[in-house]
Write a protein that holds these residues in place. Structure first.
Motif, short mmCIF file in Angstrom:
data_model
loop_
_atom_site.label_atom_id
_atom_site.label_comp_id
_atom_site.label_asym_id
_atom_site.label_seq_id
_atom_site.Cartn_x
_atom_site.Cartn_y
_atom_site.Cartn_z
N SER A 171 47.83 45.37 30.78
CA SER A 171 46.99 44.71 31.77
C SER A 171 45.79 44.05 31.10
O SER A 171 45.42 44.40 29.97
N VAL A 209 38.48 43.40 37.35
CA VAL A 209 39.57 42.44 37.41
C VAL A 209 40.39 42.72 38.67
O VAL A 209 40.33 43.81 39.24
N GLY A 210 41.16 41.72 39.09
CA GLY A 210 42.08 41.90 40.20
C GLY A 210 41.41 42.38 41.47
O GLY A 210 40.42 41.83 41.95
N THR A 247 44.74 37.14 38.41
CA THR A 247 43.89 38.28 38.78
C THR A 247 42.64 37.85 39.54
O THR A 247 41.91 38.70 40.06
#
Length: 504
Positions: free
Chosen positions: A71, A169-170, A195
């Motif tokens: 990731s 993130v995301g 993201t």
């Protein structure tokens, strides 16, 4: 929601946005570059030195592998650990304030900036550590809010880990946006990768910033504030290859610097010019240097060379250009620099009467060099000229000094000044350009009734025009408060001063 469903940022209008809110990602969106490697590398080197940079470079392939296989969050956590683990938080803040803005400002995305700057309220959502990016975003881009990754700390040092909220993130970005804005829905969301889609979907309008080859960054004159003062040793933004070259070059460069310094210190001044050329140091001389003054009476004053100030080596390269040693008065140099200096250096006491008496005495003995700015400036600006010199003699010769370095800066506000000459001479082929201007006419000196301030300002303008620089009214205290949080002599709490360009 897929990123591809959002229109590109070119389709976003920037008119009538004064009362609206924009939320933007940083790497690849607000900045042209999608990789944060160079900025973490700067943090590693400027905050921890070459060994920390080596550790960071060796670790970065692991970060890249985790980024693509696991990731984005995992990759960034490795970069944070490698560049900051064990570093004082105050050091991280210092690098973020004094070093990183110079490099960030040269990478602002034109399309994003068009939209971002048109909005009345500006927010940045980024996976980068907030402490690392906030000074630049707020001080130089006018961001009102910065939501970034929070680093873990213990007893004033970074642990290398992140807070329990994790890397931003995301979905973490979307959650942070909801927490910050509540029920309010920002008008514009800008992102560049998948993201970013979750937080962009929470905005009334979402626009993606597509990756394009050879995007030209916003020029500095288009940004709200110019970078006048900055610190750090590295001249170029370190890509992975450049970072590796820096690590490999430093041992070689240090030995070369020692050889160059030895040549400048031990050889007669009339030979130093040729020795420097043989060792890769270029000295370019322009204008007509004044001949040595033959004193016919004991009261005759020597020539006072008024130099723009780029590094503490200015008087040495002035002497190199003249092929004779010219003593210099200095404001603040390290003892090591005084010891290895090939010319006589005399410290100013900063007491006006004492300094005036000392300079007059030195001028009775012969020529003298002075840098009335009192401190160095790396950018094409001249700081305010102290007017004391104009009261002491009418024999004034302005000298425009400029240097070029490819790898290391030869000045520092935060580090040990004793290393300044070594860093300058560690550059593969450093260059100094010395331009001798016409001696000041008698009618423009204090002896003809001009005020000392008028004389100082006139010489500042003449040198600035020669170099195509801008004049400012900033002083030594302004520089050190902006970069080191003190006035150059007494430590204070860090404080960032606005850098407003003043006219001549």
């Amino acid at each position: 929601m897929a990123l591809a469903t959002f229109p590109t940022v070119e389709k976003c209008t920037s008119t009538g946005r004064e009362n609206q809110t924009v939320v933007a990602d940083m790497d690849g969106t607000l900045l042209v570059g999608r990789s944060s490697f160079p900025y973490f590398a700067l943090m590693a080197f400027e905050g921890g030195g070459v060994l920390r940079l080596l550790f960071y470079v060796l670790t970065s392939p692991i970060a890249a592998l985790l980024y693509y296989l696991i990731s984005e969050s995992a990759g960034i956590q490795v970069l944070i650990f490698a560049s900051m683990c064990g570093m004082k938080v105050s050091t991280i803040e210092s690098v973020a304030r004094a070093v990183l803005p110079k490099f960030y400002s040269g990478d602002v995305h034109p399309d994003t900036w068009r939209v971002f700057s048109s909005c009345g309220k500006r927010c940045v959502l980024t996976a980068n550590p907030r402490v690392m990016v906030e000074p630049f975003l707020k001080e130089f881009l006018g961001a009102d809010m910065v939501l970034g990754t929070e680093i873990g700390t213990f007893k004033g040092r970074a642990t290398g880990l992140v807070s329990k909220e994790g890397v931003l993130v995301g979905n973490h970005k979307a959650e942070a946006l909801k927490k910050a804005f509540g029920e309010e829905q920002p008008e514009i969301g800008l992102g560049d990768r998948q993201t970013d889609a979750p937080f962009m979907a929470l905005c009334k309008e979402g626009y993606r910033v597509p990756a394009k080859p050879k995007v030209k960054a916003v020029t500095s004159d288009k940004l709200p504030k110019p970078i006048i003062f900055h610190d750090g040793r590295l001249v170029q933004k370190p890509s992975p290859l450049m970072a590796l070259l820096i690590i490999l070059w430093i041992p070689i460069g240090f030995l070369l610097a020692c050889l160059r310094i030895a040549a400048g210190s031990l050889l007669p001044m009339n030979l130093v010019y040729y020795a420097f050329w043989a060792l890769g140091v270029r000295v370019i001389i322009k204008g007509t240097p004044p001949p040595p003054v033959t004193k016919s009476n004991p009261d005759q004053s020597g020539v006072l060379f008024i130099c723009s100030h780029r590094t503490l080596l200015d008087p040495i390269f002035l002497s190199t250009a003249l092929r004779r040693p010219i003593p210099a008065v200095t404001y603040s140099v390290s003892r090591l620099s005084e010891i290895i200096s090939p010319i006589k250096t005399v410290r100013l006491s900063r007491d006006r009467a004492t300094d005036a008496s000392m300079i007059k005495k030195l001028l009775q003995e012969g020529d003298l060099a002075i840098c009335p700015e009192g401190t160095t400036c790396r950018e094409p600006f001249l700081l305010r000229f102290s007017a004391l010199f104009a009261e002491l003699t009418d024999e004034l010769v302005p000298v425009a000094m400029v240097n070029r370095m490819s790898m290391f800066h030869g000045t520092t506000a935060r580090g040990w000044k004793g290393m300044d000459p070594f860093y300058f001479f560690m550059n593969p082929s450093p260059t100094y350009e010395v331009t001798f201007l016409n001696k000041l006419p008698k009618e423009l000196t204090c002896g003809s009734g001009k005020s000392s301030h008028d004389v100082a300002n006139y010489i500042q303008r003449v040198i600035a025009a020669t170099l195509s620089y801008e004049c400012t009214s900033f002083t030594r205290k302004d520089k050190y408060k902006a970069l080191a949080g003190n006035d150059g002599t007494v430590a204070e709490k860090p404080h960032l001063k606005a850098n407003k360009v003043m006219g001549c």
